[in-house]
Scaffold this active site. Structure first.
Site, mmCIF file in Angstrom:
data_model
loop_
_atom_site.group_PDB
_atom_site.id
_atom_site.type_symbol
_atom_site.label_atom_id
_atom_site.label_comp_id
_atom_site.label_asym_id
_atom_site.label_seq_id
_atom_site.Cartn_x
_atom_site.Cartn_y
_atom_site.Cartn_z
ATOM 1 N N ASP A 287 -48.407 -0.323 8.129
ATOM 2 C CA ASP A 287 -49.303 -0.763 7.065
ATOM 3 C C ASP A 287 -48.902 -2.167 6.610
ATOM 4 O O ASP A 287 -47.718 -2.448 6.404
ATOM 5 C CB ASP A 287 -49.225 0.199 5.883
ATOM 6 N N HIS B 194 -43.551 6.025 3.821
ATOM 7 C CA HIS B 194 -44.627 6.697 3.096
ATOM 8 C C HIS B 194 -44.952 8.022 3.781
ATOM 9 O O HIS B 194 -44.893 8.142 5.007
ATOM 10 C CB HIS B 194 -45.876 5.813 3.033
ATOM 11 N N HIS C 184 -55.840 3.495 11.227
ATOM 12 C CA HIS C 184 -55.533 3.649 9.797
ATOM 13 C C HIS C 184 -56.787 3.353 8.969
ATOM 14 O O HIS C 184 -56.800 2.530 8.060
ATOM 15 C CB HIS C 184 -54.377 2.727 9.400
ATOM 16 N N ASP D 44 -47.557 9.745 4.578
ATOM 17 C CA ASP D 44 -48.563 9.913 5.632
ATOM 18 C C ASP D 44 -48.082 9.399 6.982
ATOM 19 O O ASP D 44 -48.792 9.527 7.985
ATOM 20 C CB ASP D 44 -49.883 9.237 5.242
#
Length: 309
Positions: free
Chosen positions: A216, A65, A274, A67
């Site tokens: 994540d 991803h 995060h 980010d």
């Protein structure tokens, strides 16, 4: 050994938090710095620290991803502009596709690097031990996100015992070559015939540190496996207490779920990162307090914060 957080935000940068990146400083152990994820703006965050880009020898990417990877091309390019400093090669570990992303970005932008990049890509079928050196072993395991994502378990090998110099001198051993022999585990005999058993003067090996850094993820069993008995667990907390349905929908965790993982794994310290830009400073305090009802030794990290391990 320290962890320094370069970006602790979720999804997009905010005024208070940049997107994902952190470094594990191993300067005293192996004179290296290892980076984990490299979101947009990471190189700018580094300017606010004492980190030398050439010391960053390895980069571990959790998933693809933006980010977590959009800062890579810029960082790698800027790393080559370190005037009057030795250029050092770099290794990048991550899911399949990271090499294509990096090399395409460098090619399209006409960037030429004076150092080599060695890529180590993996997929769901090639996880487990991904790196072993004489002092560290790194494992990767799949997490539960919206795309393929991993967490890393960094294990420092046991440290050698220390020499009790005072005890050795008291036994009549003169400082010098004989000291070195005993330190290396070699038994010696003094001039008077006294035998010195090295093991009697060296402490037992000390256990190395274990650091778990997760990408994540929803709450999952693999998070617990990666974190078992870790000294430090870095776990995302995109959402807060009561947002479990939203977290599951978007492939993330709440602060409470992170605390549950820490408790089940028996870690020593939980560091939450995060964090969504929705949370203001006052909310961060509540986030920590709520999580502490499940796992006491918890802290919500902020950008540029350094934590001693």
């Amino acid at each position: 050994m320290q962890l320094q957080f370069l970006g602790t935000g979720a999804g997009q940068p905010s005024k208070a938090r940049n997107v994902s990146s952190l470094v594990l400083k191993l300067l005293e152990e192996i004179n290296e710095v290892w980076m984990f994820d490299c979101g947009e703006g990471t190189q700018h965050q580094i300017l606010e620290t004492t980190i030398k880009p050439r010391k960053i020898s390895k980069i571990f990417i959790t998933h693809l991803h933006g980010d977590h990877i959009f800062g890579l091309p810029g960082f790698l390019s800027s790393r080559s502009f370190q005037a009057n400093e030795e250029q050092t090669d770099i290794e990048i570990y991550g899911p399949k596709g990271i090499k294509n992303f990096v090399m395409s970005s460098l090619r399209v932008s006409g960037s030429r690097l004076p150092y080599r990049i060695d890529f180590h890509e993996f997929d769901e079928n090639s996880l487990g031990k991904i790196l072993e050196t004489d002092k560290f072993t790194v494992y990767a395991d799949k997490l539960d996100h919206t795309i393929f994502c991993v967490g890393y378990r960094i294990m420092q090998k046991d440290l050698e015992g220390t020499l009790d110099a005072d005890k050795l001198r008291a036994a009549g051993v003169p400082f010098g070559p004989l000291f070195g022999k005993v330190k290396n585990g070699q038994d010696i005999v003094l001039e008077g015939g006294t035998k010195i058993i090295a093991a009697d003067y060296i402490s037992a090996p000390r256990p190395g540190k274990t650091i778990t850094i997760l990408g994540d993820t929803r709450k999952t069993d693999s998070s617990v496996r990666l974190a078992v008995a870790a000294d430090v667990l870095v776990h995302e907390a995109t959402y807060g207490k009561g947002d479990e349905k939203m977290a599951r929908k978007h492939g993330h965790s709440t602060n409470m779920q992170a605390a549950e993982v820490a408790k089940e794994a028996g870690v020593k310290q939980l560091l939450l990162n995060h964090v969504s830009a929705r949370f203001l400073s006052k909310d961060i305090s509540v986030m920590r307090q709520d999580a502490s009802t499940v796992f006491e030794n918890v802290h919500v990290v902020k950008d540029l914060e350094e934590v001693e391990i």
